[in-house]
Enzyme design. Structure first.
Site, mmCIF file in Angstrom:
data_model
loop_
_atom_site.group_PDB
_atom_site.id
_atom_site.type_symbol
_atom_site.label_atom_id
_atom_site.label_comp_id
_atom_site.label_asym_id
_atom_site.label_seq_id
_atom_site.Cartn_x
_atom_site.Cartn_y
_atom_site.Cartn_z
ATOM 1 N N ALA A 14 -4.117 7.434 -5.025
ATOM 2 C CA ALA A 14 -2.728 7.008 -5.195
ATOM 3 C C ALA A 14 -2.775 5.494 -5.419
ATOM 4 O O ALA A 14 -2.665 4.710 -4.480
ATOM 5 C CB ALA A 14 -1.922 7.349 -3.958
ATOM 6 N N GLY B 203 0.838 -1.202 0.000
ATOM 7 C CA GLY B 203 0.000 0.000 0.000
ATOM 8 C C GLY B 203 0.863 1.238 0.000
ATOM 9 O O GLY B 203 2.055 1.170 -0.286
ATOM 10 N N ASN B 204 0.261 2.363 0.287
ATOM 11 C CA ASN B 204 1.049 3.598 0.394
ATOM 12 C C ASN B 204 0.418 4.511 1.442
ATOM 13 O O ASN B 204 -0.626 4.185 2.007
ATOM 14 C CB ASN B 204 1.161 4.285 -0.973
ATOM 15 N N HIS B 205 1.048 5.673 1.666
ATOM 16 C CA HIS B 205 0.647 6.533 2.782
ATOM 17 C C HIS B 205 -0.500 7.499 2.456
ATOM 18 O O HIS B 205 -0.786 8.392 3.245
ATOM 19 C CB HIS B 205 1.839 7.359 3.257
ATOM 20 N N SER B 206 -1.133 7.373 1.312
ATOM 21 C CA SER B 206 -2.193 8.320 0.965
ATOM 22 C C SER B 206 -3.300 8.304 2.029
ATOM 23 O O SER B 206 -3.772 7.245 2.443
ATOM 24 C CB SER B 206 -2.801 7.935 -0.387
#
Ligand code: CTP
Length: 401
Positions: A279, A211-214
Site C-alpha cells: 500500500a 503512512g497507512n494502516h497496511s
C-alpha cells in the site's frame, strides 16, 4: 478440488468420538476416495467393524491375525496409504505412537507408514491439558505430523472444555487441503517472484511521517506460499511487524516509496512474476524538515508531491514478466480495478473492496475478486493465507495457458 482417487488410511482408537468417524468415511467415499479403516482392539468397544466396513466398502482390521490363519500386513497397509488419519486419537494411542510402543496393528502400521500422518486427538479435558499429552503432541509435531486440535464443548464425561475431537467436516477439510497443497507443491520451481508488501512511510521531519494502516500480512502470506511451492522470492517490504524465515525468501526492508522503487528495479530484469501488494503512499512531503517541526503556528500546511507509481513503472518496463496488482477500492470497485489493470499494463488484478466486511488492510481475512483482461473470478471471505493460495493457484493457471 477433492480427495478423489486418494488412498486414505483411517486409524480409529478407543474413544467415544469414534462414532463420528462414520461421517468422515462416508464423506471421503462419496468424493471418490479409497478408504481403508484399521482400529485398535479397544475401539471395537465403541464402534463395530460391520458399520465401518459397510461405509468404507472394505474389510476393517484390528488384529495382525486374520481369519483362517491369514496375516494382516501392517507394512502393506502403511505403504498403500497416501495419507494416514488417526482419529480419534486417544491419549493412550498418542503416547504409544510417539514412544514406539508397538503392541497393536494401528501402532505397527503407523510406524511403517511413509506417508503424512494427521492426528485428531480426543480425550477428556484434564487429560488434554496434562503435561504428558502436551509433550506427546509436541513430539508428534516434531516428527512432522499434523495435529488437528481438539475442540471445546461438552465432553462425554459431562465436563465442558477442550478435548472433543474436531468435527468430521474439519478433519475432511484438513485432508483436502493437504492434497491441494501437494498438487501445487514445487509448481513454481525455477521461477523468481518479486513481491512488494506493507505500507510506505513518507517522512515529514525526523520524527513524523505520512503512512497507512497496511499490516503487510497479505504480501508475507504470498511470499511464504510461493516459496512453499518451490519459487525463489524477493520480498520488498515497507515498515511491517511481519517476519518470515524461509531460505527461499530474501527480505529487503525499505521505508519510503522511492526506496521501494529503487529496490524493485535492482531485481526487475531477473524476475518472472511481480506481485505488488504494497500500500504505497501516493504522496510524500515535498520537503523533509531537517529538524523536528515545532508547534509554533496555529495552522500547518505540508505540501505533498506525487510519489512514483511503482507498479505502473513495472508495467511500462515489462518484457517477459507476469504482473499482478492489487486494487483497494471503496466505490466503483470493478470499474476502477479493471481501469488499473489496463493503465498499469498488468496481467491480473486482485480487487478487495473496503465495503466487504473482513476485507482489506488490518484484518487477518480478505475477500477478493480477480480480474484478467477476459476473466472475472469471485472468492469467499478467507484467511489471508488461504487467499494467498487462491491467488497463486490463479497465477499458476494463467502461466499454464
Ligand atoms: N501501487 C504502486 N505504487 C504506487 C501506488 C500503487 O506500486 N505509488 C500499486 C499497489 O501496490 C497496487 C496497485 O498499484 O498493486 C494499485 O494501488 P491502489 O492504491 O489501489 O491504486 P492507485 O494506483 O494508488 O490509485 P488510487 O489510489 O487513485 O485508487
Amino acid at each position: 478440488m477433492s480427495v478423489s482417487g486418494k488412498k486414505i488410511l483411517i486409524a480409529v482408537s478407543g474413544g467415544i468420538a469414534a462414532y463420528k468417524i462414520h461421517f468422515l468415511i462416508r464423506d471421503f467415499v462419496k468424493k471418490g476416495a479409497d478408504v481403508q479403516v484399521i482400529m485398535t482392539p479397544d475401539a471395537e468397544q465403541f464402534v463395530t467393524k460391520l458399520s465401518l466396513s459397510t461405509l468404507s466398502k472394505k474389510p476393517v482390521y484390528s488384529d495382525f491375525y486374520g481369519e483362517n490363519g491369514t496375516w494382516n500386513s501392517h507394512v502393506e497397509l502403511a505403504l498403500w496409504a497416501d495419507v494416514m488419519v488417526v482419529a480419534p486419537c486417544t491419549a493412550n494411542t498418542l503416547s504409544k505412537m510417539v514412544h514406539g510402543m508397538c503392541d497393536n496393528l494401528v501402532i505397527a502400521t503407523y510406524m511403517s507408514a511413509k506417508c503424512p500422518v494427521l492426528i485428531a486427538p480426543a480425550m477428556d479435558l484434564d487429560m488434554y491439558v496434562h503435561p504428558s499429552t502436551k509433550k506427546n503432541l509436541e513430539l508428534a509435531e516434531s516428527f512432522g505430523h499434523t495435529i488437528i486440535p481438539a475442540e471445546s464443548g461438552e465432553l462425554a464425561s459431562g465436563l465442558i472444555g477442550q478435548g472433543r475431537m474436531a468435527e468430521p467436516s474439519t478433519i475432511y477439510n484438513v485432508v483436502e487441503k493437504y492434497f491441494q497443497e501437494e498438487l501445487h507443491s514445487n509448481n513454481f520451481e525455477g521461477k523468481t517472484f518479486l513481491i512488494t508488501a506493507g505500507p510506505t512511510y513518507e517522512a515529514i521531519d525526523p520524527v513524523r511521517f505520512i503512512g497507512n494502516h497496511s499490516s503487510g500480512k497479505m504480501g508475507f502470506s504470498l511470499a511464504e506460499e510461493a516459496a512453499k511451492r518451490g519459487a525463489k522470492v524477493i520480498l520488498i517490504s515497507g515498515p511491517s511487524a511481519q517476519t518470515i524465515i524461509d531460505p527461499n525468501v530474501d527480505v529487503y526492508r525499505v521505508t519510503s516509496a522511492k526506496e521501494m522503487l529503487a529496490k524493485v528495479f535492482e531485481f526487475y530484469d531477473k524476475i518472472d512474476i511481480g506481485i505488488a501488494s504494497a500500500a504505497v503512499a501516493d504522496y510524500a512531503p515535498k520537503e523533509v524538515a531537517k529538524e523536528k517541526i515545532k508547534k509554533n503556528d496555529e495552522n500547518l500546511t505540508i505540501e505533498l508531491v506525487k510519489n512514483p507509481d511503482i507498479l505502473k513503472t513495472m508495467g511500462e518496463k515489462k518484457k517477459h514478466q507476469f504482473l499482478v496488482g492489487f486494487a483497494l477500492e471503496t466505490q466503483n470497485e470493478e470499474e476502477n480495478a479493471k481501469g488499473k489493470l489496463a493503465k498499469k499494463n498488468l496481467d491480473m488484478i486482485v480487487l478487495n473492496s473496503l465495503r466487504d466486511e473482513g476485507a482489506g488492510f488490518k484484518n487477518d481475512t480478505n475477500k477478493i475478486k480477480i480480474f484478467t483482461k477476459t476473466e472475472k473470478v469471485e472468492f469467499d471471505l478467507k484467511s489471508k493465507d488461504d487467499v494467498a493460495r487462491d491467488i497463486l493457484n490463479f497465477v499458476e493457471s494463467q502461466l499454464l495457458k
